[in-house]
Design a protein around this motif. Structure first.
Motif, PDB file in Angstrom:
ATOM      1  N   PHE A 262       2.892   5.582  16.105  1.00 13.97           N
ATOM      2  CA  PHE A 262       3.597   6.662  15.508  1.00 13.97           C
ATOM      3  C   PHE A 262       3.637   6.207  13.989  1.00 13.97           C
ATOM      4  CE2 PHE A 262       7.788   8.914  15.611  1.00 13.97           C
ATOM      5  CZ  PHE A 262       7.019  10.325  15.395  1.00 13.97           C
ATOM      6  N   GLN A 263       2.857   7.181  13.289  1.00 15.94           N
ATOM      7  CA  GLN A 263       2.907   6.854  11.730  1.00 15.94           C
ATOM      8  C   GLN A 263       4.242   7.113  11.242  1.00 15.94           C
ATOM      9  OE1 GLN A 263       0.462   8.836  13.083  1.00 15.94           O
ATOM     10  NE2 GLN A 263      -1.499   8.143  12.955  1.00 15.94           N
ATOM     11  N   PRO A 264       5.116   8.080  11.248  1.00 16.35           N
ATOM     12  CA  PRO A 264       6.315   8.466  10.704  1.00 16.35           C
ATOM     13  C   PRO A 264       7.221   7.191  10.727  1.00 16.35           C
ATOM     14  CG  PRO A 264       5.637  10.505  11.622  1.00 16.35           C
ATOM     15  CD  PRO A 264       4.690   9.413  12.265  1.00 16.35           C
ATOM     16  N   ALA A 265       7.186   6.642  12.193  1.00 12.70           N
ATOM     17  CA  ALA A 265       7.962   5.394  12.396  1.00 12.70           C
ATOM     18  C   ALA A 265       7.653   4.156  11.689  1.00 12.70           C
ATOM     19  CB  ALA A 265       8.070   5.067  13.811  1.00 12.70           C
ATOM     20  N   ALA A 269       9.976   2.345   8.850  1.00 20.05           N
ATOM     21  CA  ALA A 269      10.266   1.036   8.764  1.00 20.05           C
ATOM     22  C   ALA A 269       9.886   0.219   7.372  1.00 20.05           C
ATOM     23  CB  ALA A 269       9.685   0.389  10.045  1.00 20.05           C
ATOM     24  N   ALA A 270       8.635   0.649   7.012  1.00 19.78           N
ATOM     25  CA  ALA A 270       8.027  -0.076   5.731  1.00 19.78           C
ATOM     26  C   ALA A 270       9.243   0.260   4.516  1.00 19.78           C
ATOM     27  CB  ALA A 270       6.716   0.369   5.459  1.00 19.78           C
ATOM     28  N   LYS A 271       9.569   1.548   4.426  1.00 13.09           N
ATOM     29  CA  LYS A 271      10.571   1.768   3.525  1.00 13.09           C
ATOM     30  C   LYS A 271      11.746   1.077   3.532  1.00 13.09           C
ATOM     31  CE  LYS A 271       8.687   6.368   2.342  1.00 13.09           C
ATOM     32  NZ  LYS A 271       9.083   7.928   2.310  1.00 13.09           N
ATOM     33  N   ALA A 272      12.313   0.848   4.886  1.00 17.88           N
ATOM     34  CA  ALA A 272      13.319   0.211   5.130  1.00 17.88           C
ATOM     35  C   ALA A 272      13.298  -1.347   4.599  1.00 17.88           C
ATOM     36  CB  ALA A 272      14.017   0.194   6.567  1.00 17.88           C
ATOM     37  N   TYR A 273      12.096  -1.799   4.791  1.00 16.40           N
ATOM     38  CA  TYR A 273      11.739  -3.300   4.534  1.00 16.40           C
ATOM     39  C   TYR A 273      11.788  -3.496   3.006  1.00 16.40           C
ATOM     40  CZ  TYR A 273      11.106  -4.997   9.073  1.00 16.40           C
ATOM     41  OH  TYR A 273      11.560  -5.431  10.453  1.00 16.40           O
ATOM     42  N   VAL A 285       3.877  -4.102   9.005  1.00 17.54           N
ATOM     43  CA  VAL A 285       4.026  -2.933   9.863  1.00 17.54           C
ATOM     44  C   VAL A 285       3.097  -1.855   9.345  1.00 17.54           C
ATOM     45  CG1 VAL A 285       5.765  -1.010  10.108  1.00 17.54           C
ATOM     46  CG2 VAL A 285       6.475  -3.415  10.023  1.00 17.54           C
ATOM     47  N   LEU A 286       2.809  -1.627   8.102  1.00 22.37           N
ATOM     48  CA  LEU A 286       1.741  -0.554   7.711  1.00 22.37           C
ATOM     49  C   LEU A 286       0.425  -1.009   8.299  1.00 22.37           C
ATOM     50  CD1 LEU A 286       2.952   0.135   4.011  1.00 22.37           C
ATOM     51  CD2 LEU A 286       3.375   1.628   6.271  1.00 22.37           C
ATOM     52  N   GLU A 287       0.023  -2.335   8.094  1.00 22.16           N
ATOM     53  CA  GLU A 287      -1.247  -2.794   8.499  1.00 22.16           C
ATOM     54  C   GLU A 287      -1.484  -2.484   9.989  1.00 22.16           C
ATOM     55  OE1 GLU A 287      -1.731  -6.594   7.232  1.00 22.16           O
ATOM     56  OE2 GLU A 287      -1.741  -6.153   4.849  1.00 22.16           O
ATOM     57  N   MET A 288      -0.487  -2.667  10.908  1.00 18.62           N
ATOM     58  CA  MET A 288      -0.555  -2.587  12.279  1.00 18.62           C
ATOM     59  C   MET A 288      -0.919  -1.289  12.705  1.00 18.62           C
ATOM     60  SD  MET A 288       2.310  -3.635  15.004  1.00 18.62           S
ATOM     61  CE  MET A 288       3.535  -1.891  14.472  1.00 18.62           C
ATOM     62  N   VAL A 289      -0.277  -0.232  12.131  1.00 19.14           N
ATOM     63  CA  VAL A 289      -0.624   1.159  12.341  1.00 19.14           C
ATOM     64  C   VAL A 289      -1.767   1.471  11.726  1.00 19.14           C
ATOM     65  CG1 VAL A 289       0.517   3.461  12.275  1.00 19.14           C
ATOM     66  CG2 VAL A 289       2.133   1.354  12.591  1.00 19.14           C
ATOM     67  N   TRP A 290      -2.136   1.259  10.718  1.00 13.17           N
ATOM     68  CA  TRP A 290      -3.316   1.352   9.949  1.00 13.17           C
ATOM     69  C   TRP A 290      -4.582   1.026  10.992  1.00 13.17           C
ATOM     70  CZ3 TRP A 290      -4.336   4.194   5.431  1.00 13.17           C
ATOM     71  CH2 TRP A 290      -6.132   4.130   5.076  1.00 13.17           C
ATOM     72  N   LYS A 291      -4.472  -0.091  11.674  1.00 17.71           N
ATOM     73  CA  LYS A 291      -5.578  -0.473  12.307  1.00 17.71           C
ATOM     74  C   LYS A 291      -5.948   0.577  13.634  1.00 17.71           C
ATOM     75  CE  LYS A 291      -4.921  -5.348  11.546  1.00 17.71           C
ATOM     76  NZ  LYS A 291      -4.653  -6.673  11.892  1.00 17.71           N
ATOM     77  N   GLY A 299      -1.538   4.710   3.466  1.00 15.13           N
ATOM     78  CA  GLY A 299      -2.224   4.017   2.710  1.00 15.13           C
ATOM     79  C   GLY A 299      -1.421   4.000   1.031  1.00 15.13           C
ATOM     80  N   THR A 300      -0.891   5.356   0.830  1.00  6.59           N
ATOM     81  CA  THR A 300      -0.504   5.453  -0.350  1.00  6.59           C
ATOM     82  C   THR A 300       0.830   4.513  -0.574  1.00  6.59           C
ATOM     83  OG1 THR A 300      -1.107   7.720  -0.536  1.00  6.59           O
ATOM     84  CG2 THR A 300       0.486   7.194  -1.953  1.00  6.59           C
ATOM     85  N   LEU A 301       1.623   4.341   0.331  1.00 12.01           N
ATOM     86  CA  LEU A 301       2.672   3.652   0.444  1.00 12.01           C
ATOM     87  C   LEU A 301       2.441   2.218   0.340  1.00 12.01           C
ATOM     88  CD1 LEU A 301       5.955   3.296   0.904  1.00 12.01           C
ATOM     89  CD2 LEU A 301       5.747   3.473   3.050  1.00 12.01           C
ATOM     90  N   TYR A 302       1.387   1.821   1.065  1.00 10.06           N
ATOM     91  CA  TYR A 302       0.957   0.478   1.095  1.00 10.06           C
ATOM     92  C   TYR A 302       0.470  -0.011  -0.328  1.00 10.06           C
ATOM     93  CZ  TYR A 302      -1.741  -3.719   2.324  1.00 10.06           C
ATOM     94  OH  TYR A 302      -2.207  -4.965   2.697  1.00 10.06           O
TER      95      TYR A 302
END
Length: 594
Positions: A262-265, A269-273, A285-291, A299-302
């Protein structure tokens, strides 16, 4: 089956008993009032059983006669009740089919055969008859009375809910739905309506609690309940992002446990961290969902997670994402954009073209146009890629109920339904044919791509070249004469002489040729090879002048229609208009040639 088995056991027992007595014969003697009665034991036993049966039959007859009035009353009451139920059944079927006459008739008969306070179905039939007849006030009154009865409360609330929705009273409908959901969370219609209402109002805690009650009541299946709960947890995390980033991260991670892709979650989560200053967990977190499934917003947020990174650092982070998911158009496009920001144009162009081959969409061609703009500045090539972008398929975005949004939302603004936003191409897009939707489109675009700075010519030179192809031999000579004269004027110092005098020098006739000999001829000095052509042009000028003299009326018409000579003959309004014949003749010839 059990009764039959029991009857067989009893018969078997009697048979065994009589057999046992038959094997053991004997006599039974009875002396009563001086009389002696003797009989075989078997006969005595049969007589005893017959006596018992006779007593039972006589007792049944006496009780039947004694209770006959009540029995007759119960019979007729049951028969009347059966007829009443038959009338209700027929009436409901008629109401469902829209037969108002029969439904009303059956309702009257049911009221005559049954009591409304003892049979709630009569109210249901009356309400249906009122709805078919258009008496909505009576129907609402009946539904209200049904909602006060514990047996029919749920049915009455549903009727009131539907009536409120029909009238457009959304607030009243929400109240009825919430009342029904609080009493019976297993009611799917009430739970769904209440869930949507609480979601629109931002009551995330109440919505999650109701969803848990539905799951406990087994109203929804496990998979659907998990999806909805992930959506609600993500929405609650987003509402806490600015004030409580730690709680927002916990809710988002819980949502990811329910839906690991679920990409929005993951974004929340990444913004909260990041709000807590933990870049490492945010990237994890972003890498886990990106895989699982690359997403442009992830990708932009990362790559922009750290504010102090340079363009080269962002490019390295983009390449790291590409290594996690190679040969993916989203990964390639992300690297291409980062390379453009880092001014590595060859890599940016290579990745952008690879993206266009795999997924010929609008963003890939727009990126190629940006690369041309920054690297070469060739507007022809930029417009070429822009034209390809106009013909390409649009990029995916968040779509729900025909609405397009840049960001994900937990519910649809149009209908209020939950979990309807999908990442896909917007509706109404024309599908690209198969032969044009593959890499052949990029190949065709590269073949038709104009060279850098290619075919850039001055408009005047292009027009003159086109004219020279169509003009006859004499017109070419005159045009060449004019061009050489213009070049000679460009090399002369500014003498301040009037424009008309210079025009007279350029268009001199054979009659003024002796005067022109004293003037230095720069054109003949610069280009001696054209002397023969100049002589031929001078020979052609007397014939042109003779034609002008032969047609004086035509020249006067040309003079009136010429926008330069009219109304002041090319002079200012303060000019008295006195000029020599040579000036007028030179000005006319000038406009005749041009």
């Amino acid at each position: 089956m059990l009764r039959l088995l029991f009857f067989a056991i009893i018969v078997l027992a009697f048979g065994l008993g009589f057999s046992w007595f038959a094997d053991r014969p004997g006599e039974l003697s009875l002396q009563w009032q001086g009389q002696l009665f003797q009989t075989p034991l078997t006969t005595a036993l049969v007589l005893l059983i017959a006596l018992i049966v006779a007593v039972m039959v006589i007792w049944w007859l006496i009780s039947a006669i004694w209770t006959s009035p009540n029995s007759v009353r119960r019979y007729f009451r049951a028969r009347k009740r059966d007829r009443g139920y038959q009338a209700i059944s027929t009436g409901l079927i008629a109401a469902g089919s829209g037969n108002l006459v029969l439904a009303r008739k059956m309702s009257t008969r049911a009221h005559a055969l049954l009591r409304a306070d003892q049979e709630p179905l009569i109210h249901v039939l009356d309400a249906q008859v009122a709805l078919i007849a258009g008496n909505h006030d009576d129907a609402r009154r009946l539904f209200e009375s049904m909602s006060e009865d514990p047996e029919t409360e749920e049915l009455g609330l549903r009727g009131l809910y539907l009536e409120a929705k029909r009238l457009g009273a959304d607030e009243a409908a929400q109240q009825y739905a919430e009342r029904a959901a609080d009493k019976a969370p297993y009611l799917a219609w009430a739970a769904q309506a209440t869930l949507e209402t609480r979601t629109r109002q931002g009551r995330w805690d109440d919505a999650i609690r109701l969803l848990d009650q539905q799951r406990a009541a087994k109203v929804t299946n496990k998979q659907k309940s998990a999806r909805l709960k992930a959506v609600l947890l993500t929405a609650r995390a987003e509402s806490k992002l600015e004030t409580e980033p730690k709680a927002a991260a916990a809710d988002a991670l819980q949502a990811l446990k329910l839906r690991d892709d679920f990409q929005p979650a993951a974004i929340i989560a990444a913004k909260a961290y990041l709000a807590q200053g933990n870049v490492r967990k945010s990237a994890g977190v972003l890498e886990m969902v990106w895989k699982k499934e690359p997403h442009p917003q992830i990708g932009t947020l990362y790559i922009r997670a750290r504010g102090g990174d340079t363009a080269v650092d962002r490019l390295k982070r983009a390449e790291k994402l590409e290594a996690l998911k190679p040969n993916n158009p989203v990964s390639l496009l992300l690297v291409a954009r980062a390379a453009l920001d880092a001014r590595e144009f060859s890599k940016a162009r290579q990745k952008a073209e690879a993206t266009a081959r795999m997924a010929p969409r609008e963003s890939a061609f727009l990126l190629l146009a940006d690369i041309e703009e920054v690297e070469t500045g060739d507007q022809g090539r930029v417009r070429h890629w822009m034209a390809q972008a106009l013909k390409a398929e649009r990029d995916p975005t968040w779509v729900a109920d025909g609405l397009v949004s840049e960001y994900w939302r937990p519910f649809s603004p149009a209908t209020g339904k939950i979990d309807v936003f999908e990442w896909k191409t917007p509706y109404g897009e024309v599908e690209t044919p198969l032969e044009e939707g593959t890499s052949s489109r990029l190949d065709a675009a590269l073949k038709s791509l104009p060279p850098i700075g290619g075919a850039r010519r001055d408009d005047k030179d292009t027009v003159e070249e086109t004219k020279s192809d169509k003009q006859p031999e004499t017109a070419k000579v005159v045009e060449h004469d004019i061009k050489t004269t213009e070049k000679s004027e460009a090399t002369e110092p500014e003498s301040g002489e009037p424009h008309q005098e210079r025009s007279t020098k350029k268009t001199e006739t054979p009659e003024t040729a002796p005067e022109a000999e004293n003037t230095p001829d720069h054109s003949s000095a610069e280009k001696p090879d054209h002397s023969e052509e100049t002589k031929r042009s001078q020979k052609s000028e007397p014939s042109i002048k003779a034609d002008e003299a032969a047609e004086p009326e035509t020249e006067q018409d040309d003079e009136r229609e010429d926008p330069v000579l009219s109304p002041f003959g090319g002079r200012s309004p303060d000019d008295p208009g006195v000029s020599s014949d040579e000036d007028v003749e030179a000005e006319r010839k000038k406009h005749r040639y041009f």
